[in-house]
Design a protein around this motif. Structure first.
Motif, PDB file in Angstrom:
ATOM      1  N   LYS A   1       0.849  -1.193   0.000  1.00  0.00           N
ATOM      2  CA  LYS A   1       0.000   0.000   0.000  1.00  0.00           C
ATOM      3  C   LYS A   1       0.887   1.246   0.000  1.00  0.00           C
ATOM      4  CE  LYS A   1      -3.994  -2.093   2.283  1.00  0.00           C
ATOM      5  NZ  LYS A   1      -4.936  -2.032   3.435  1.00  0.00           N
ATOM      6  N   ARG A   2       0.313   2.342  -0.412  1.00  0.00           N
ATOM      7  CA  ARG A   2       1.049   3.606  -0.474  1.00  0.00           C
ATOM      8  C   ARG A   2       0.598   4.525   0.668  1.00  0.00           C
ATOM      9  NH1 ARG A   2       4.151   5.915  -4.467  1.00  0.00           N
ATOM     10  NH2 ARG A   2       3.589   4.228  -5.894  1.00  0.00           N
TER      11      ARG A   2
ATOM     12  N   GLY B   1       2.870   8.858   0.121  1.00  0.00           N
ATOM     13  CA  GLY B   1       3.568   8.893  -1.165  1.00  0.00           C
ATOM     14  C   GLY B   1       4.591   7.801  -1.392  1.00  0.00           C
ATOM     15  N   ILE B   2       4.804   6.913  -0.409  1.00  0.00           N
ATOM     16  CA  ILE B   2       5.767   5.825  -0.616  1.00  0.00           C
ATOM     17  C   ILE B   2       5.078   4.469  -0.451  1.00  0.00           C
ATOM     18  CG2 ILE B   2       7.731   7.186   0.174  1.00  0.00           C
ATOM     19  CD1 ILE B   2       7.635   5.461   2.763  1.00  0.00           C
ATOM     20  N   VAL B   3       5.559   3.484  -1.206  1.00  0.00           N
ATOM     21  CA  VAL B   3       5.013   2.131  -1.106  1.00  0.00           C
ATOM     22  C   VAL B   3       5.600   1.466   0.136  1.00  0.00           C
ATOM     23  CG1 VAL B   3       4.868  -0.129  -2.197  1.00  0.00           C
ATOM     24  CG2 VAL B   3       4.727   1.934  -3.596  1.00  0.00           C
TER      25      VAL B   3
ATOM     26  N   THR C   1       6.999  -1.338   2.406  1.00  0.00           N
ATOM     27  CA  THR C   1       7.690  -2.619   2.222  1.00  0.00           C
ATOM     28  C   THR C   1       8.034  -3.197   3.585  1.00  0.00           C
ATOM     29  OG1 THR C   1       9.919  -1.671   2.158  1.00  0.00           O
ATOM     30  CG2 THR C   1       8.717  -1.813   0.056  1.00  0.00           C
TER      31      THR C   1
ATOM     32  N   TYR D   1      -2.430   5.734   8.856  1.00  0.00           N
ATOM     33  CA  TYR D   1      -2.057   6.054   7.478  1.00  0.00           C
ATOM     34  C   TYR D   1      -1.112   7.255   7.404  1.00  0.00           C
ATOM     35  CZ  TYR D   1      -4.986   2.427   5.533  1.00  0.00           C
ATOM     36  OH  TYR D   1      -5.492   1.195   5.195  1.00  0.00           O
TER      37      TYR D   1
ATOM     38  N   TYR E   1       8.512   7.810   8.978  1.00  0.00           N
ATOM     39  CA  TYR E   1       8.370   7.979   7.533  1.00  0.00           C
ATOM     40  C   TYR E   1       9.725   7.950   6.823  1.00  0.00           C
ATOM     41  CZ  TYR E   1       8.145  10.567   3.131  1.00  0.00           C
ATOM     42  OH  TYR E   1       8.313  10.962   1.824  1.00  0.00           O
TER      43      TYR E   1
ATOM     44  N   LYS F   1      10.934   5.152   4.035  1.00  0.00           N
ATOM     45  CA  LYS F   1      11.349   5.528   2.679  1.00  0.00           C
ATOM     46  C   LYS F   1      12.778   5.101   2.384  1.00  0.00           C
ATOM     47  CE  LYS F   1      11.824   9.529  -0.401  1.00  0.00           C
ATOM     48  NZ  LYS F   1      11.687  11.008  -0.518  1.00  0.00           N
TER      49      LYS F   1
ATOM     50  N   SER G   1      13.423   1.144   2.054  1.00  0.00           N
ATOM     51  CA  SER G   1      12.393   0.434   1.288  1.00  0.00           C
ATOM     52  C   SER G   1      13.015  -0.575   0.315  1.00  0.00           C
ATOM     53  CB  SER G   1      11.563   1.458   0.505  1.00  0.00           C
ATOM     54  OG  SER G   1      10.687   0.814  -0.383  1.00  0.00           O
TER      55      SER G   1
END
Length: 215
Positions: A147-148, A151-153, A155, A178, A192, A196, A199
């Motif tokens: 999921k994003r 702005g980042i997926v 992992t 979220y 966050y 990022k 990832s």
């Protein structure tokens, strides 16, 4: 036409003869006249220049390791302490991976001084802590990877790196809000930023283990 062929044949024979003479000669080449004296042969990059280049990079530090598990832990270690097993920061976090004393107790380590002087134990501690965090976050890994958020997926490696930084509880809050509940440590580093930065590494080596211990 015949003239050209004859000329070509003579040239070829001449070259062959010269090569024969060259390779059959017993003479050795005199290298005594050649010297490197006065030349600057030190091409080592200065420590200052190297560090500036690494700090300027937005990518995790993992030379030649790409996205392997070893690449993951070494990139995380470089971010935490520049890979220094003896590092103690101003908040009292210890070693290559910057463990807090309470976290060490959870994985069976009760002697911080012994821990700081034992690189093998520090490596075991990293694995044990990651296994424990993966067990605690197993449902969140299943529900959020792919999921994003912000702005980042998401992992698995990002989740585990953030858990190392902030603890699994803070990562749960980040994911389940979220991205609204974004914990920051004493240096201002956020969940966050770790999600990022780390990832996409392969962390399949880590197996969930509620009772993981380093000792």
């Amino acid at each position: 036409m015949v003239k050209n062929i004859a000329s070509y044949s003579i040239s070829t024979l001449t070259i062959c003869f010269l090569l024969y003479v060259s390779f059959s000669s017993n003479e050795t080449v005199d290298l005594s006249k050649y010297s490197t004296k006065g030349l600057d042969l030190n091409y080592t990059v200065s420590l200052e220049a190297r560090d500036k280049n690494l700090i300027a990079s937005n990518e995790g530090f993992s030379p030649f390791l790409d996205k392997s598990f070893v690449g993951f832990k070494e990139a995380l270690a470089f971010k935490e302490s520049r890979g220094d097993y003896a590092c103690v920061n101003k908040f009292g976090y210890l070693g290559k991976y910057q463990f807090g004393k309470e976290t060490l107790k959870l994985i069976g380590i009760h002697n911080p001084e012994q821990f700081l002087n034992d690189p093998k134990l520090q490596e075991k501690a990293f694995i044990a802590n990651a296994e424990r965090n993966k067990w605690i976050l197993r449902r969140d890994i299943r529900n959020f990877v792919g999921k994003r958020i912000n702005g980042i997926v998401v992992t698995e490696s990002g989740i585990l790196a953030a858990a190392h930084l902030a603890g699994p509880g803070s990562v749960k809050k980040y994911l389940r809000s979220y991205g609204l509940d974004n914990f920051a440590d004493g240096f201002g580093t956020t969940v966050y930023s770790y999600m990022k930065r780390f990832s996409g590494y392969d962390t399949s080596f880590i197996k969930p283990n509620r009772k993981a211990k380093a000792i």
